[in-house]
Design a protein around this motif. Structure first.
Motif, mmCIF file in Angstrom:
data_model
loop_
_atom_site.group_PDB
_atom_site.id
_atom_site.type_symbol
_atom_site.label_atom_id
_atom_site.label_comp_id
_atom_site.label_asym_id
_atom_site.label_seq_id
_atom_site.Cartn_x
_atom_site.Cartn_y
_atom_site.Cartn_z
ATOM 1 N N ASP A 183 0.821 -1.210 0.000
ATOM 2 C CA ASP A 183 0.000 0.000 0.000
ATOM 3 C C ASP A 183 0.856 1.261 0.000
ATOM 4 O O ASP A 183 0.561 2.238 -0.705
ATOM 5 N N ILE A 184 1.929 1.261 0.793
ATOM 6 C CA ILE A 184 2.793 2.443 0.873
ATOM 7 C C ILE A 184 3.516 2.677 -0.447
ATOM 8 O O ILE A 184 3.614 3.819 -0.934
ATOM 9 N N LEU A 185 4.027 1.609 -1.069
ATOM 10 C CA LEU A 185 4.728 1.760 -2.342
ATOM 11 C C LEU A 185 3.785 2.257 -3.422
ATOM 12 O O LEU A 185 4.146 3.124 -4.234
ATOM 13 N N GLU A 186 2.572 1.736 -3.428
ATOM 14 C CA GLU A 186 1.574 2.193 -4.407
ATOM 15 C C GLU A 186 1.231 3.657 -4.194
ATOM 16 O O GLU A 186 1.082 4.427 -5.148
ATOM 17 N N PHE A 187 1.139 4.072 -2.917
ATOM 18 C CA PHE A 187 0.810 5.460 -2.615
ATOM 19 C C PHE A 187 1.904 6.407 -3.096
ATOM 20 O O PHE A 187 1.630 7.417 -3.770
ATOM 21 N N THR A 188 3.165 6.097 -2.781
ATOM 22 C CA THR A 188 4.254 6.994 -3.161
ATOM 23 C C THR A 188 4.453 7.034 -4.673
ATOM 24 O O THR A 188 4.610 8.112 -5.257
ATOM 25 N N SER A 189 4.443 5.876 -5.325
ATOM 26 C CA SER A 189 4.708 5.841 -6.764
ATOM 27 C C SER A 189 3.588 6.504 -7.557
ATOM 28 O O SER A 189 3.847 7.279 -8.492
ATOM 29 N N GLU A 190 2.340 6.232 -7.176
ATOM 30 C CA GLU A 190 1.206 6.797 -7.915
ATOM 31 C C GLU A 190 1.038 8.279 -7.632
ATOM 32 O O GLU A 190 0.840 9.081 -8.544
ATOM 33 N N THR A 191 1.126 8.673 -6.365
ATOM 34 C CA THR A 191 0.838 10.061 -6.003
ATOM 35 C C THR A 191 1.969 10.988 -6.411
ATOM 36 O O THR A 191 1.722 12.111 -6.876
ATOM 37 N N LEU A 192 3.220 10.544 -6.241
ATOM 38 C CA LEU A 192 4.330 11.392 -6.664
ATOM 39 C C LEU A 192 4.368 11.573 -8.176
ATOM 40 O O LEU A 192 4.828 12.607 -8.670
ATOM 41 N N SER A 193 3.891 10.579 -8.917
ATOM 42 C CA SER A 193 3.835 10.740 -10.368
ATOM 43 C C SER A 193 2.804 11.781 -10.784
ATOM 44 O O SER A 193 2.888 12.344 -11.876
ATOM 45 N N ASP A 194 1.831 12.052 -9.907
ATOM 46 C CA ASP A 194 0.836 13.089 -10.187
ATOM 47 C C ASP A 194 1.338 14.491 -9.883
ATOM 48 O O ASP A 194 0.702 15.474 -10.267
ATOM 49 N N ALA A 195 2.449 14.581 -9.159
ATOM 50 C CA ALA A 195 2.987 15.893 -8.796
ATOM 51 C C ALA A 195 3.688 16.512 -9.998
ATOM 52 O O ALA A 195 4.638 15.956 -10.534
ATOM 53 N N TYR A 204 6.160 17.692 -0.892
ATOM 54 C CA TYR A 204 6.390 17.758 0.553
ATOM 55 C C TYR A 204 5.258 17.061 1.314
ATOM 56 O O TYR A 204 5.513 16.348 2.307
ATOM 57 N N ILE A 205 4.036 17.263 0.880
ATOM 58 C CA ILE A 205 2.896 16.630 1.546
ATOM 59 C C ILE A 205 2.972 15.115 1.429
ATOM 60 O O ILE A 205 2.816 14.374 2.417
ATOM 61 N N VAL A 206 3.240 14.628 0.219
ATOM 62 C CA VAL A 206 3.301 13.178 -0.009
ATOM 63 C C VAL A 206 4.445 12.555 0.783
ATOM 64 O O VAL A 206 4.275 11.505 1.427
ATOM 65 N N LEU A 207 5.613 13.186 0.758
ATOM 66 C CA LEU A 207 6.754 12.640 1.490
ATOM 67 C C LEU A 207 6.530 12.681 2.996
ATOM 68 O O LEU A 207 6.968 11.772 3.717
ATOM 69 N N SER A 208 5.841 13.705 3.490
ATOM 70 C CA SER A 208 5.548 13.772 4.921
ATOM 71 C C SER A 208 4.611 12.649 5.335
ATOM 72 O O SER A 208 4.836 11.977 6.361
ATOM 73 N N VAL A 209 3.564 12.418 4.545
ATOM 74 C CA VAL A 209 2.631 11.331 4.855
ATOM 75 C C VAL A 209 3.324 9.981 4.713
ATOM 76 O O VAL A 209 3.095 9.058 5.506
#
Length: 319
Positions: A183-195, A204-209
């Motif tokens: 779940d964490i890997l999916e969150f970082t890879s998917e959400t950071l690609s949207d940045a 900063y928000i994604v990395l903090s979470v």
């Protein structure tokens, strides 16, 4: 058996230090600044912890909390932050790199590495650094995320069991770690690609979470059960009920405040404030929403069960 435990304890911490060292090397290579080698100072607490644990506990881990995993996170997370932010700032640079997105490209890199075998040691190290530096930054960062999560699972498996932790509880904890890591890997890879490039605050928000969610791994409360004595249960019904549902309550707390709750909030911000909208983002947002709702439902069921149990316990028995 004691020697085996010591070997596992040392091997696990050595792997932690090796991966952290590779992340620091990558930071110095990308930033082209040797001052970043000072990040290795963060390794010292892990080394001190290893010495103390080997001497005082013979390598045995603790029951509720794992200091080596926590200190490993401290040693590697700053490097990943620096790499992610650097990549975001340099996203528009059109540098040629090797994107390891196929077996052919991976085989080409391995073959090139083998061809360096006839060189001297100094030349070999220099050319090996060049080969690794040519790998695309996205591949490097993703590899560090993946290795970090996999090593947390394998490392916990290799570490000697803490006092009072059974093998059954360890197996449950490792299975929870696998699902959490995915779940964490999916969150970082998917959400950071949207940045986008101009959305540095989103990074900063994604990395903090992401950093906040990683704190689940040093904690073992989700499966390790306390063992209250029978007299305490008879004297204090509320304590016994809390003890009875301690594992369920902690799982609910993790989902609501450490993982799925923050993930849901970030994804809603991405869709509403940053106007990012696509099919996968909708799916994972709905998934996080369902997990939050189901955990709230589970909490209501526990409260109702507690009330019914307390009502039955307060009834005056017939003599």
């Amino acid at each position: 058996m004691c020697m085996f435990k010591l070997t596992c304890a040392i091997t696990t911490r050595a792997l932690f230090l090796l991966v952290s060292l590779s992340s620091v090397w990558r930071v110095t290579s990308v930033k082209q600044d040797r001052n970043y080698w000072l990040l290795t100072i963060l390794f010292l607490p892990l080394v001190v912890e290893m010495i103390i644990t080997l001497k005082s506990r013979k390598g045995q881990d603790y029951k509720w909390f794992s200091p080596p995993i926590f200190l490993f996170l401290i040693s590697i997370i700053p490097s990943i932050w620096i790499l992610e932010l650097h990549q975001q700032n340099k996203a528009s640079s059109a540098l040629q790199c090797k994107n390891l997105d196929s077996w052919e490209k991976l085989h080409e890199m391995i073959t090139l590495n083998k061809n360096l075998g006839n060189l001297t040691d100094q030349s070999y190290v220099k050319n090996l650094k060049q080969v690794l530096s040519n790998v695309c930054p996205n591949n490097w960062i993703l590899a560090l995320h993946q290795i970090l999560l996999l090593l947390l699972i394998v490392g916990k498996w290799l570490l000697p069991l803490g006092g009072g932790v059974t093998r059954e509880e360890l197996s449950q904890l490792l299975l929870i770690f696998v699902g959490t890591a995915a779940d964490i890997l999916e969150f970082t890879s998917e959400t950071l690609s949207d940045a986008k490039e101009n959305n540095l605050e989103l990074v900063y928000i994604v990395l903090s979470v992401w950093t906040w969610s990683m704190l689940q791994f040093p904690l073992h409360v989700a499966v390790v059960k306390s063992n209250p004595d029978s007299e305490g249960e008879q004297e204090a019904g509320e304590v016994s009920l809390l003890s009875k549902y301690s594992t369920d309550i902690w799982i609910i707390v993790e989902a609501l405040f450490i993982q799925d709750g923050p993930f849901l909030l970030v994804r809603l911000i991405v869709m509403t404030y940053y106007k990012v909208f696509h099919q996968m983002l909708i799916f994972f947002t709905v998934k996080n929403f369902l997990v939050v709702i189901l955990n709230l439902y589970r909490l209501v069921v526990i409260c109702q069960d507690s009330r019914s149990t307390a009502g039955r316990g307060s009834a005056v028995p017939c003599v």
